[in-house]
Scaffold this motif. Sequence first.
Motif, mmCIF file in Angstrom:
data_model
loop_
_atom_site.group_PDB
_atom_site.id
_atom_site.type_symbol
_atom_site.label_atom_id
_atom_site.label_comp_id
_atom_site.label_asym_id
_atom_site.label_seq_id
_atom_site.Cartn_x
_atom_site.Cartn_y
_atom_site.Cartn_z
ATOM 1 N N GLN A 13 0.833 -1.206 0.000
ATOM 2 C CA GLN A 13 0.000 0.000 0.000
ATOM 3 C C GLN A 13 0.863 1.249 0.000
ATOM 4 N N ALA A 14 0.298 2.319 -0.499
ATOM 5 C CA ALA A 14 0.995 3.603 -0.482
ATOM 6 C C ALA A 14 1.420 3.945 0.947
ATOM 7 N N GLY A 15 2.654 4.427 1.065
ATOM 8 C CA GLY A 15 3.223 4.728 2.368
ATOM 9 C C GLY A 15 4.007 3.582 2.967
ATOM 10 N N GLY A 16 3.901 2.425 2.377
ATOM 11 C CA GLY A 16 4.599 1.247 2.885
ATOM 12 C C GLY A 16 6.035 1.156 2.407
ATOM 13 N N SER A 17 6.669 0.036 2.750
ATOM 14 C CA SER A 17 8.082 -0.173 2.438
ATOM 15 C C SER A 17 8.302 -1.540 1.809
ATOM 16 N N LEU A 18 9.336 -1.618 1.014
ATOM 17 C CA LEU A 18 9.813 -2.891 0.457
ATOM 18 C C LEU A 18 11.325 -2.825 0.384
ATOM 19 N N MET A 82 13.146 0.718 -0.013
ATOM 20 C CA MET A 82 12.179 1.679 -0.534
ATOM 21 C C MET A 82 11.158 1.988 0.554
ATOM 22 N N ASN A 83 11.137 3.232 0.991
ATOM 23 C CA ASN A 83 10.194 3.679 2.010
ATOM 24 C C ASN A 83 9.242 4.714 1.432
ATOM 25 N N SER A 84 8.150 4.962 2.151
ATOM 26 C CA SER A 84 7.166 5.962 1.728
ATOM 27 C C SER A 84 6.777 5.775 0.265
ATOM 28 N N LEU A 85 6.481 4.549 -0.086
ATOM 29 C CA LEU A 85 6.189 4.235 -1.484
ATOM 30 C C LEU A 85 4.921 4.934 -1.965
ATOM 31 N N PRO A 87 2.101 5.357 -5.462
ATOM 32 C CA PRO A 87 1.605 4.612 -6.631
ATOM 33 C C PRO A 87 2.481 4.816 -7.875
ATOM 34 N N GLU A 88 3.076 5.986 -8.006
ATOM 35 C CA GLU A 88 3.928 6.237 -9.178
ATOM 36 C C GLU A 88 5.254 5.481 -9.124
ATOM 37 N N ASP A 89 5.534 4.806 -8.023
ATOM 38 C CA ASP A 89 6.723 3.950 -7.948
ATOM 39 C C ASP A 89 6.442 2.571 -8.548
ATOM 40 N N THR A 90 5.206 2.313 -8.924
ATOM 41 C CA THR A 90 4.855 1.028 -9.527
ATOM 42 C C THR A 90 5.619 0.830 -10.832
ATOM 43 N N ALA A 91 6.335 -0.282 -10.920
ATOM 44 C CA ALA A 91 7.166 -0.552 -12.088
ATOM 45 C C ALA A 91 7.819 -1.917 -11.920
ATOM 46 N N VAL A 92 8.425 -2.379 -12.995
ATOM 47 C CA VAL A 92 9.341 -3.521 -12.899
ATOM 48 C C VAL A 92 10.721 -2.946 -12.582
ATOM 49 N N THR A 114 11.942 -7.481 -11.164
ATOM 50 C CA THR A 114 10.963 -7.860 -10.148
ATOM 51 C C THR A 114 9.902 -6.763 -10.080
ATOM 52 N N LEU A 115 8.648 -7.186 -10.034
ATOM 53 C CA LEU A 115 7.546 -6.238 -10.106
ATOM 54 C C LEU A 115 7.230 -5.657 -8.731
ATOM 55 N N VAL A 116 7.139 -4.341 -8.695
ATOM 56 C CA VAL A 116 6.700 -3.630 -7.495
ATOM 57 C C VAL A 116 5.401 -2.914 -7.830
ATOM 58 N N THR A 117 4.363 -3.211 -7.080
ATOM 59 C CA THR A 117 3.067 -2.583 -7.286
ATOM 60 C C THR A 117 2.649 -1.857 -6.010
ATOM 61 N N VAL A 118 2.381 -0.562 -6.137
ATOM 62 C CA VAL A 118 1.977 0.245 -4.983
ATOM 63 C C VAL A 118 0.533 0.673 -5.185
ATOM 64 N N SER A 119 -0.319 0.228 -4.300
ATOM 65 C CA SER A 119 -1.744 0.562 -4.419
ATOM 66 C C SER A 119 -2.062 1.835 -3.628
#
Length: 120
Positions: A13-18, A82-85, A87-92, A114-119
């Motif tokens: 989710q938006a605001g999360g980290s990976l 990656m912190n404070s993700l 939606p525009e960070d969504t990408a491979v 690797t796919l990163v999807t931020v909702s």
Amino acid sequence: QVQLVESGGGLVQAGGSLRLSCAASGRIFSINAMGWYRQAPGKQRELVAVVTRGESTNYASSVKGRFSISRDNAKNTVYLQMNSLKPEDTAVYYCNAEITTSDYYGMNFWGKGTLVTVSS
């Protein structure tokens, strides 16, 4: 043969980290710069962050202050926290490394992504 294998992508989710990881393997003599790139749907691949062997770093302006790149030279591994993700960070996200082997000097190698999807 050299391989770069990424891991750590997923849905957040938006605001999360990976945290992404990329491990290089094979007959590696040395690794110079290691970095992360990303490609969103319909857009060109762009640099996200890069770290040199001496651990100098450079970031895209869109991720400065939110993302942090680091590396473990003993493990031939590069990380992207990656912190404070957003939606525009969504990408491979693709790992890249400049590697010297017994056959090649400073050749660029890429991971498969690797796919990163931020909702939102």
